[in-house]
Design an enzyme around this catalytic site. Structure first.
Site, mmCIF file in Angstrom:
data_model
loop_
_atom_site.group_PDB
_atom_site.id
_atom_site.type_symbol
_atom_site.label_atom_id
_atom_site.label_comp_id
_atom_site.label_asym_id
_atom_site.label_seq_id
_atom_site.Cartn_x
_atom_site.Cartn_y
_atom_site.Cartn_z
ATOM 1 C CG HIS A 42 -1.984 -1.093 1.119
ATOM 2 N ND1 HIS A 42 -3.260 -0.892 0.646
ATOM 3 C CD2 HIS A 42 -1.902 -2.406 1.414
ATOM 4 C CE1 HIS A 42 -3.923 -2.033 0.677
ATOM 5 N NE2 HIS A 42 -3.118 -2.967 1.132
ATOM 6 C CE1 TYR A 90 0.294 -5.006 7.681
ATOM 7 C CE2 TYR A 90 -1.161 -3.275 8.419
ATOM 8 C CZ TYR A 90 -0.923 -4.390 7.643
ATOM 9 O OH TYR A 90 -1.910 -4.865 6.812
HETATM 10 C C1 HEM Z 1 0.009 -11.423 6.538
HETATM 11 C C2 HEM Z 1 -0.714 -10.709 5.691
HETATM 12 C C3 HEM Z 1 -0.359 -9.279 5.396
HETATM 13 C C4 HEM Z 1 0.852 -8.696 5.178
HETATM 14 C C5 HEM Z 1 2.193 -9.386 5.147
HETATM 15 C C6 HEM Z 1 0.641 -7.287 4.973
HETATM 16 C C7 HEM Z 1 1.624 -6.351 4.752
HETATM 17 C C8 HEM Z 1 1.449 -4.980 4.821
HETATM 18 C C9 HEM Z 1 2.496 -3.985 4.976
HETATM 19 C C10 HEM Z 1 3.998 -4.289 5.043
HETATM 20 C C11 HEM Z 1 1.924 -2.774 5.017
HETATM 21 C C12 HEM Z 1 2.618 -1.405 5.204
HETATM 22 C C13 HEM Z 1 2.615 -1.047 6.708
HETATM 23 C C14 HEM Z 1 3.293 0.274 7.005
HETATM 24 O O1 HEM Z 1 4.464 0.456 6.632
HETATM 25 O O2 HEM Z 1 2.644 1.142 7.641
HETATM 26 C C15 HEM Z 1 0.509 -2.985 4.868
HETATM 27 C C16 HEM Z 1 -0.431 -2.001 4.824
HETATM 28 C C17 HEM Z 1 -1.766 -2.238 4.626
HETATM 29 N N1 HEM Z 1 -2.407 -3.464 4.644
HETATM 30 FE FE1 HEM Z 1 -1.572 -5.227 4.872
HETATM 31 N N2 HEM Z 1 -0.709 -7.041 5.041
HETATM 32 C C18 HEM Z 1 -1.343 -8.235 5.299
HETATM 33 C C19 HEM Z 1 -2.687 -8.440 5.463
HETATM 34 C C20 HEM Z 1 -3.625 -7.493 5.216
HETATM 35 C C21 HEM Z 1 -5.035 -7.720 5.278
HETATM 36 C C22 HEM Z 1 -5.725 -9.040 5.645
HETATM 37 C C23 HEM Z 1 -5.619 -6.556 4.961
HETATM 38 C C24 HEM Z 1 -7.091 -6.363 4.884
HETATM 39 C C25 HEM Z 1 -7.782 -5.634 5.663
HETATM 40 C C26 HEM Z 1 -4.569 -5.558 4.738
HETATM 41 C C27 HEM Z 1 -4.741 -4.217 4.411
HETATM 42 C C28 HEM Z 1 -3.746 -3.259 4.428
HETATM 43 C C29 HEM Z 1 -3.979 -1.835 4.229
HETATM 44 C C30 HEM Z 1 -5.302 -1.160 3.918
HETATM 45 C C31 HEM Z 1 -2.733 -1.205 4.371
HETATM 46 C C32 HEM Z 1 -2.444 0.282 4.249
HETATM 47 C C33 HEM Z 1 -2.383 0.880 5.631
HETATM 48 C C34 HEM Z 1 -2.114 2.368 5.526
HETATM 49 O O3 HEM Z 1 -2.933 3.057 4.879
HETATM 50 O O4 HEM Z 1 -1.116 2.824 6.097
HETATM 51 N N3 HEM Z 1 -3.381 -6.166 4.894
HETATM 52 N N4 HEM Z 1 0.241 -4.333 4.760
#
Ligand code: HEM
Length: 315
Positions: free
Chosen positions: A35, A304
Site C-alpha cells: 500500500h 507493519y
Molecule cells: C500477513 C498478511 C499481510 C501482510 C504481510 C501485509 C503487509 C502490509 C504492509 C507491510 C503494510 C505497510 C505497513 C506500514 O508500513 O505502515 C501494509 C499495509 C496495509 N495493509 Fe496489509 N498485510 C497483510 C494483510 C492485510 C489484510 C488481511 C488486509 C485487509 C484488511 C490488509 C490491508 C492493508 C492496508 C489497507 C494497508 C495500508 C495501511 C495504511 O494506509 O497505512 N493487509 N500491509
C-alpha cells in the site's frame, strides 16, 4: 529449553515476509512495503448511537470523532498506475480524547488469500514474479491454490477486483473478525464493512485505459472540492458457530447487520509528508474492543511494525 513465542507471535517470519514483499514489489526506500501509493485526508466519524448496547468503545457512542483517513493502492510500488486491477485500501484512525486512537484498516475485498502467517509466507513465494515475464508463474499460483483450498475465494476476489471510478465508489472490508465488549462484559464477534454512499461504481477496461496514471488521487480532489465523501460503517454480527479465526471465510449473508455510523472525508491533510509517516494498525484498540482469535491479526501488527521502522529510517 528456549522459551517459545506466544501463539500468533512470529518475529522472524515478520522480517522474512517484509524482505519478501520488497523482493516482489521492488525496494522503494521511505515507502510502505505494501500500500505504498496513497494519501491522507481529514475526516469526521458520526456514530449512529445504535451499537452502544454492544460495545463501550468511545468512538461508537454518540459524539462525533475526528479521523485521519488514508486511501491507497495495494502494491508496494509507489509509482504503480492507478488503472491497474488491484485491491485498494481505506485506513481510518479515530482520534479520541487524551491523545488515544483506534484504527480500522480495510481493503476492497471481503476475504484474504491466506489464513495463517505461514500460509502468507507460502503465498508470497508462489506470487514471486518470474525473472523473464515479471509476472507470477500461473502454474505455481495454481499449485498454491490447490494446496490451500481455503484461499480460493480470496484469490478469485483478487482476480475479479474492480477498477474503481473513485476511491469513494468502492466497498471496503476489515476481513478479520473483532470482538465487541459491552458494559456487562458480554462479548459479540463482529465484522466491519464500509459502504460507499456514492454507490459502487467501476470502470470497464476500455474506460480505465484512458485514465491518467494518478486518476484516483486527482478524482478525489475534484470530488472533495464539491463536497465531502461519505461511507457508512456496517457491522455484521456473528451467529452461532461462525468462525472468528479465519479471514479466508465469510459468515452467512443473513446474519444481523447494524449501522455503526458514517464517515465524512472532508479534505486532504495539509502536511502530507508528515501524515504519511503514520502507521495504521488493525490491532490498535480501545476499551470495548478486543482482537478475535484470528492469527493473522497479531501477525499483521508485527509485519507493519517492521515495515514502519524501515521506512521511517529511510531504508
Ligand atoms: C500477513 C498478511 C499481510 C501482510 C504481510 C501485509 C503487509 C502490509 C504492509 C507491510 C503494510 C505497510 C505497513 C506500514 O508500513 O505502515 C501494509 C499495509 C496495509 N495493509 Fe496489509 N498485510 C497483510 C494483510 C492485510 C489484510 C488481511 C488486509 C485487509 C484488511 C490488509 C490491508 C492493508 C492496508 C489497507 C494497508 C495500508 C495501511 C495504511 O494506509 O497505512 N493487509 N500491509
Amino acid at each position: 529449553m528456549s522459551p517459545q513465542p506466544p501463539t500468533g507471535v512470529h518475529p522472524q517470519l515478520a522480517v522474512d515476509v517484509v524482505d519478501r514483499l520488497e523482493w516482489v514489489s521492488g525496494l522503494y526506500p521511505g515507502y510502505r512495503r505494501a500500500h505504498a501509493k496513497g494519501a491522507c485526508y481529514r475526516g469526521v466519524f458520526l456514530p449512529s448511537g445504535k451499537v452502544s448496547t454492544l460495545t463501550t468503545a468511545a468512538h461508537l457512542q454518540v459524539d462525533p470523532v475526528p479521523a485521519t483517513v488514508r486511501f491507497s493502492n495495494f502494491s508496494g510500488n509507489p509509482y504503480i498506475w492507478d488503472r491497474s486491477r488491484s485491491a485498494r485500501g481505506l485506513s481510518v484512525s479515530f482520534h479520541l480524547p487524551g491523545g488515544v486512537s483506534t484504527d480500522l484498516v480495510m481493503v476492497s475485498q471481503p476475504v484474504f488469500v491466506a489464513a495463517t502467517p505461514q500460509d502468507m509466507w507460502e503465498f508470497l513465494q508462489a506470487a514471486e514474479p518470474d525473472v523473464f515475464t515479471g509476472s507470477p508463474d500461473p502454474e505455481v499460483l495454481r499449485r498454491y491454490a490447490t494446496e490451500h483450498a481455503e484461499s480460493f475465494r480470496g484469490l478469485r476476489a483478487v482476480k475479479k477486483t474492480p477498477i474503481p471510478v473513485s476511491y469513494a465508489t468502492l466497498r471496503y472490508w476489515a476481513v478479520h473478525a473483532f470482538v465487541w465488549v459491552n458494559r456487562r462484559l458480554q462479548r459479540t464477534a463482529v465484522r466491519y464493512r464500509w459502504e460507499p454512499e456514492a454507490g459502487v461504481q467501476q470502470l470497464t477496461d476500455e474506460r480505465a485505459a484512458a485514465k491518467s496514471p494518478n486518476y484516483l488521487h486527482e478524482e478525489l480532489a475534484e470530488r472533495l472540492a464539491n463536497g465531502s465523501v461519505a461511507f457508512t460503517l456496517r457491522v455484521q454480527l456473528a451467529g452461532p458457530g461462525d468462525a472468528t479465526d479465519d479471514c479466508t471465510a465469510l459468515w452467512p449473508a443473513d446474519r444481523t447487520e447494524l449501522t455503526a455510523g458514517r464517515l465524512l472525508v472532508t479534505g486532504e491533510v495539509e502536511d502530507q509528508a508528515k501524515a504519511e509517516q503514520r502507521m495504521f494498525d488493525p490491532t490498535r484498540l480501545v476499551p470495548g474492543l478486543e482482537l478475535s482469535d484470528d492469527p493473522m491479526l497479531a501477525f499483521r501488527a508485527q509485519v507493519y511494525a517492521v515495515s514502519h521502522s524501515r521506512r521511517t529510517r529511510g531504508s
